[in-house]
Each structure stands twice: as structure tokens, then as C-alpha cells.
Design a protein around this motif. Sequence first.
Motif, PDB file in Angstrom:
ATOM      1  N   ILE A 176       5.714  16.851  -8.066  1.00  0.00           N
ATOM      2  CA  ILE A 176       5.461  18.272  -7.892  1.00  0.00           C
ATOM      3  C   ILE A 176       5.045  18.581  -6.439  1.00  0.00           C
ATOM      4  O   ILE A 176       5.399  19.635  -5.901  1.00  0.00           O
ATOM      5  N   ILE A 177       4.334  17.666  -5.788  1.00  0.00           N
ATOM      6  CA  ILE A 177       3.979  17.884  -4.381  1.00  0.00           C
ATOM      7  C   ILE A 177       5.179  17.558  -3.494  1.00  0.00           C
ATOM      8  O   ILE A 177       5.482  18.274  -2.544  1.00  0.00           O
ATOM      9  N   LEU A 178       5.861  16.453  -3.833  1.00  0.00           N
ATOM     10  CA  LEU A 178       7.002  16.027  -3.027  1.00  0.00           C
ATOM     11  C   LEU A 178       8.053  17.124  -2.938  1.00  0.00           C
ATOM     12  O   LEU A 178       8.614  17.386  -1.863  1.00  0.00           O
ATOM     13  N   ILE A 197       3.774   5.207 -12.587  1.00  0.00           N
ATOM     14  CA  ILE A 197       3.706   6.644 -12.371  1.00  0.00           C
ATOM     15  C   ILE A 197       5.098   7.114 -12.001  1.00  0.00           C
ATOM     16  O   ILE A 197       5.517   6.992 -10.863  1.00  0.00           O
ATOM     17  N   VAL A 209       2.329  -0.179 -11.236  1.00  0.00           N
ATOM     18  CA  VAL A 209       1.830   1.179 -11.302  1.00  0.00           C
ATOM     19  C   VAL A 209       2.913   2.006 -11.974  1.00  0.00           C
ATOM     20  O   VAL A 209       4.017   2.128 -11.466  1.00  0.00           O
ATOM     21  N   LEU A 259       1.924   2.617  -3.179  1.00  0.00           N
ATOM     22  CA  LEU A 259       0.957   3.387  -3.961  1.00  0.00           C
ATOM     23  C   LEU A 259       0.936   4.858  -3.561  1.00  0.00           C
ATOM     24  O   LEU A 259       0.374   5.690  -4.257  1.00  0.00           O
ATOM     25  N   ILE A 260       1.552   5.168  -2.415  1.00  0.00           N
ATOM     26  CA  ILE A 260       1.504   6.548  -1.904  1.00  0.00           C
ATOM     27  C   ILE A 260       2.130   7.553  -2.882  1.00  0.00           C
ATOM     28  O   ILE A 260       1.588   8.642  -3.059  1.00  0.00           O
ATOM     29  N   PRO A 261       3.254   7.224  -3.543  1.00  0.00           N
ATOM     30  CA  PRO A 261       3.801   8.187  -4.494  1.00  0.00           C
ATOM     31  C   PRO A 261       2.807   8.607  -5.573  1.00  0.00           C
ATOM     32  O   PRO A 261       2.987   9.629  -6.226  1.00  0.00           O
ATOM     33  N   PHE A 262       1.747   7.834  -5.767  1.00  0.00           N
ATOM     34  CA  PHE A 262       0.683   8.240  -6.679  1.00  0.00           C
ATOM     35  C   PHE A 262      -0.035   9.477  -6.140  1.00  0.00           C
ATOM     36  O   PHE A 262      -0.381  10.385  -6.878  1.00  0.00           O
ATOM     37  N   VAL A 263      -0.257   9.489  -4.830  1.00  0.00           N
ATOM     38  CA  VAL A 263      -0.973  10.607  -4.209  1.00  0.00           C
ATOM     39  C   VAL A 263      -0.026  11.778  -3.962  1.00  0.00           C
ATOM     40  O   VAL A 263      -0.450  12.923  -3.883  1.00  0.00           O
ATOM     41  N   VAL A 264       1.266  11.468  -3.797  1.00  0.00           N
ATOM     42  CA  VAL A 264       2.268  12.514  -3.595  1.00  0.00           C
ATOM     43  C   VAL A 264       3.220  12.508  -4.791  1.00  0.00           C
ATOM     44  O   VAL A 264       4.331  11.989  -4.704  1.00  0.00           O
ATOM     45  N   PRO A 265       2.796  13.062  -5.923  1.00  0.00           N
ATOM     46  CA  PRO A 265       3.652  13.061  -7.109  1.00  0.00           C
ATOM     47  C   PRO A 265       4.816  14.032  -6.941  1.00  0.00           C
ATOM     48  O   PRO A 265       4.829  14.812  -5.984  1.00  0.00           O
ATOM     49  N   ALA A 289      -0.779  22.631  -3.685  1.00  0.00           N
ATOM     50  CA  ALA A 289      -0.349  21.238  -3.607  1.00  0.00           C
ATOM     51  C   ALA A 289      -1.341  20.422  -2.779  1.00  0.00           C
ATOM     52  O   ALA A 289      -1.657  19.282  -3.113  1.00  0.00           O
ATOM     53  N   LEU A 305      -6.076  13.687  -5.792  1.00  0.00           N
ATOM     54  CA  LEU A 305      -5.429  12.396  -6.018  1.00  0.00           C
ATOM     55  C   LEU A 305      -5.818  11.391  -4.935  1.00  0.00           C
ATOM     56  O   LEU A 305      -5.974  10.200  -5.211  1.00  0.00           O
ATOM     57  N   PHE A 329       0.836  -1.206   0.000  1.00  0.00           N
ATOM     58  CA  PHE A 329       0.000   0.000   0.000  1.00  0.00           C
ATOM     59  C   PHE A 329       0.869   1.254   0.000  1.00  0.00           C
ATOM     60  O   PHE A 329       0.574   2.217  -0.709  1.00  0.00           O
ATOM     61  N   LEU A 330       1.961   1.208   0.775  1.00  0.00           N
ATOM     62  CA  LEU A 330       2.878   2.360   0.801  1.00  0.00           C
ATOM     63  C   LEU A 330       3.438   2.646  -0.588  1.00  0.00           C
ATOM     64  O   LEU A 330       3.683   3.797  -0.943  1.00  0.00           O
ATOM     65  N   ASN A 387      -2.025  10.355 -13.550  1.00  0.00           N
ATOM     66  CA  ASN A 387      -0.801  10.496 -14.315  1.00  0.00           C
ATOM     67  C   ASN A 387      -0.754  11.852 -15.020  1.00  0.00           C
ATOM     68  O   ASN A 387       0.269  12.537 -15.003  1.00  0.00           O
ATOM     69  N   LEU A 423      -5.882   5.715 -12.900  1.00  0.00           N
ATOM     70  CA  LEU A 423      -4.427   5.794 -12.977  1.00  0.00           C
ATOM     71  C   LEU A 423      -3.991   6.831 -14.014  1.00  0.00           C
ATOM     72  O   LEU A 423      -3.101   7.653 -13.770  1.00  0.00           O
TER      73      LEU A 423
END
Lengths: 270, 280
Positions: free
Chosen positions: A113-115, A266, A264, A105-111, B254, B261, A102-103, B212, B208
Motif C-alpha cells: 500500500i505504501i509502495l 509478508i 519473513v 526486510l525493507i519490504p516489511f516497512v514499505v508494504p 503512508a 512499521l 537486511f534489505l 502483517n 511480524l
Amino acid sequence: MGTLRLRRPFSLSAWVWLLLGAAYFMIPLLATFLFSIKDKHTGSCCSLSAYGVIVHDHQFWTTIKLSFILSLETIAASLLLFVPTVYWVHLKLPRLRAVVGFLALIPFVVPPIILVVGLLDFYRGSPRWFYGQPYGFLVAAYVILAFPYVYFSLDSGFRAIDVHTLTEASLNLGASWPRTLLSVILPNIRVAALSGAFLTLAIVMGEFTIATLSAFHTFPTYIQYINETQAYPAAAVSLMSFGITWAAMLSILLVGRRPGARQVQIAGTR
Amino acid sequence: MPLAWLGVVPFFAYALLFLFFPAGQVLVGAFKGAHGSFTLANVHDLVRVHQFRNAYKASIEISLVTALLGAVFGLLIAYAAIREGTPRWIRSAFTTFSGVAANFGGIPLAFAFIATLGTIGIVTQFLANQLHYNLYQHGFSLFTKTGVEIVYLYFQIPLMLLVIAPAIDGLRREWSEASSNLGASRLQYWRYIGIPILLPSILGAVILLFGNAFAAYATAYGLTSSGLGLVPILIGSDLSGNVLSNPHEGQALAFGMFVVLGLMMLFYVPLQRRASRWAR
């Protein structure tokens, strides 16, 4: 079954879609190529001068070298971090597999640009050797970007082997834990580790967002700089970048794995 | 094995330091005023300020359009490449290329399209010189929303192809044979068997693809610099110090992306679970 078989071998619509798809994918690459062989002064065909401009630009060499070193460092750091973790989770903590998955998948929610917003703010004022250095700051971020790729590669690699038996046999024969990991487990997940490594290489060589916003000069920021200043060399260097992605993906095929299926996808390069 | 959990401490510590703390910083920062006190003003600005509202509208529109078109075309191409009757090498060519294209994006991709459909792009020039049709005089521009959508599809379609291929593989031949033995037409097979089984995978893939495109920064930046007001672009200009004055504004932007998301993820996880039921 007979009727189905007869109906299936040829389908016009299938070929039309395949042709359209191929055209859409190939035309931009072809156009970039045609652009790259135009003469930088006259704009007429055919000359390799655009490539000459790039190859004789020392910025090209410094940035591509930096990006390559960053890739190697990211690969080393993520393998050091994830191989023992995934191994341990498979061996001792199978219930944590869902959590780690599950972790991933987190980079999906924190892409990216947010990171990068969070990283820049959170580490503002931290020591210069970390914050001011691509080898510190960027690699720390890239390990997070690479995490889903490396994790899913390794997880499927570990699922394919009998971790318990291998470990027990090795320990019973008197090997230490580090030796078990290095000479028994590692050779068995080599393909998974390598494909994770090549994916990471493709990501880091193409990552623009975090690099440019934290003001580091990597290969993708160099490409952007050329894009803004010189059209034909820009085509040449864009094509080189495509070649790097291509080489990384083909390497995954060569070591024996389909690139990226069931993962995934992304990454930071977008 | 009471101490077994110690083995995963380095990993969780790393995730905490470089993923959760920074992400938390964004969440907290979005609710901070200029002097560090709690405020809802920044988040309120997301809907109140024209520029921000339009940015979310444009970002969501582009993501939705490219996710849906990417899904439709990706599905059609994937099916055409995978179905029986298509030579095996075509399938491997398409999946290999998709592996590359799905990971090829950002600045070089933007430039590839500038060389194709930009004002002096090869295709633009070809249309103008050979067919006397000037795209740019007929309202087309690569540096608009439509242009960005065309470019995004270059990584959306391959991503769809990669994600959906295993699901299409999971459609067993027995099912189509059984349905045709029972007198069903091709259309009925797809209507009652094929599509319902693929549906969770397709919906998951659309989510997805949406995420993306929604998070993409480099490609849009490469095309339009800061010209097109998408959310990531605004965040970028905020970080590099132009346009916005309040540092917490970027964090609020952000935060808004994070919420969108996160909502997507809430739908994605159960869909994924359902989709894996038929996967081989």
C-alpha cells in the motif's frame, strides 16, 4: 525420562486445540464450497451453474491469463536479478550478506500500500510502455514484493553448497563465468530457485492492492468485481484462487522443501 | 578484488529505482504543500483531523488484537501439533496448511468469510434456522472491526505457526528432562525455562503479525469496500480519487504507516538476533 514419556503420549488439551484450529481453518472453505454449488437462480443445492458462469466469462480467461503471464515475467526477472547477485555475494562479498539480508526486510516497512503510493507518484509521466502497461509497471513492483521470498530461498540454497570449490573447479576446467553459473551453480540451487519461483507465483496470482490502485485488471481485481456483482460465482472463483495458492505451495513440497519455514512471510496478497 | 562490487550493482540499482526512490518520494511528498513548498501541515493533519486519527486508532487496535490473539492461538496450536505424542502426519498437515493459509488472503479470503459469517452465510443461516440464534440481531456483523479481526486471524494464526515452529523445535528434550529430574513441575518448567527461551521468538513474531495486519489492504477492502476507516483503506480511496482532495494527504498517511512499521522493525531486528541463539 520415564515419567515424562508416560505423561506425554496423550494430551486432551492438545487435541482440543488441534480440533479447534482445524475447525476454524476448514469451516470457511467448506462454507465457500457449499455456497459455490448453489443454483444461481434458486439458491438451492446442488448445481455447478456458478462454475459455469465463471468458465464462460471471457473476462475470467483474460484476467487469469494476464496474471499468469505477469507471474512468469516476475519469476524470470527476479531470478535473473537475484541468482547472480546472491551467488556473487556468497562468492566474493560475504560481508555484504548482512546488508542484502537486511534489505530483504525493507519490504516489511514499505508494504504494497505504501509502495504503490510512491511508485505511482515517482513514475508519473514516465513512458507509456512502462507506466501504462502491467508488463512494465506491475512486474517492476512485483519483483520488489517477491524479493524477500526469493532472497531467503536462494540464500539458504547457496548456504547448502560449496560455492567456492564448485566455482574454482569449473573455472580451472576452462569454463567461462556464464557457463559456470548456468551449468554448475544453477543445477545445484535448482530446488531453492524453484521454491522461490512458486512462492512468487502465489504472490502475483493473488496480489490485489497494487493492481487495483494502479487500475490494472488482473485476476484478483476480477474476483473483486465478481464479489460485488454475483454471490455464487464469487464463491466459485474464490475457491479457484485458493486452489492456485494451494497448488503453488504443494509444488514447493514436491520439489523437496518445506514451504516458507524461517522466512519473513509478508506478501502482497493481504 | 577491487572490482568485485560491480557484480552487485544491478541489484542495488533495481532496489534504488523501484524501492528506495518511490519510498523516498512518499517521505518527501508527506512534507509538501499544494504548491510544492515544504510544510508540516499534512503530517500535523494526521493527529488533528478526526478521520485520520480514528483511522490510526482503528488500524492499530485491529493489528494489536489480531497479533496478540494470533500469537496465543498460533503458539498453542503449534505446540499441540509439534509436541511428542502427536502423530507426525498431523504436524505435517498443519504446517503445510499453514504455508497455504499464511499466503492466502485478500479478496478471496474476504469472500470465504462472507460465505461463512455474512448475512446469508452458511454458519449464520445454520445458527438462525437450527438454533434460532440470529447473529446479526445480536449485534454481530462481519463488516465491523470485530469481523475484520476474525478474518485477519485466518492468516495471522498460520503465520504464527510457521514462524514459531522452528523455535519450539529448538526446545531440547534434555532441558525438560533435566528440570523434571531436578523435581520441577511442568508449570515450573514452562515458567523458568520454556517461556524465557521462547520469549524473544514470540515477541518477534508478535511484531511480524502486527505489521502483517497493519499493512493489509485487500482483505479489509474485500470485506467492507471503503466502509471501515482503516489507514490503508483511506490511502486507497485517496489514490482512486475520492474522499480526499489534497494529493499529499495520502502520502502523509503512508508516511505515518511507515513510521509505525519502522518503529516495529527497530524492535524486531534485535529480538530476531536473540531468538536465533537457540534455533536449531
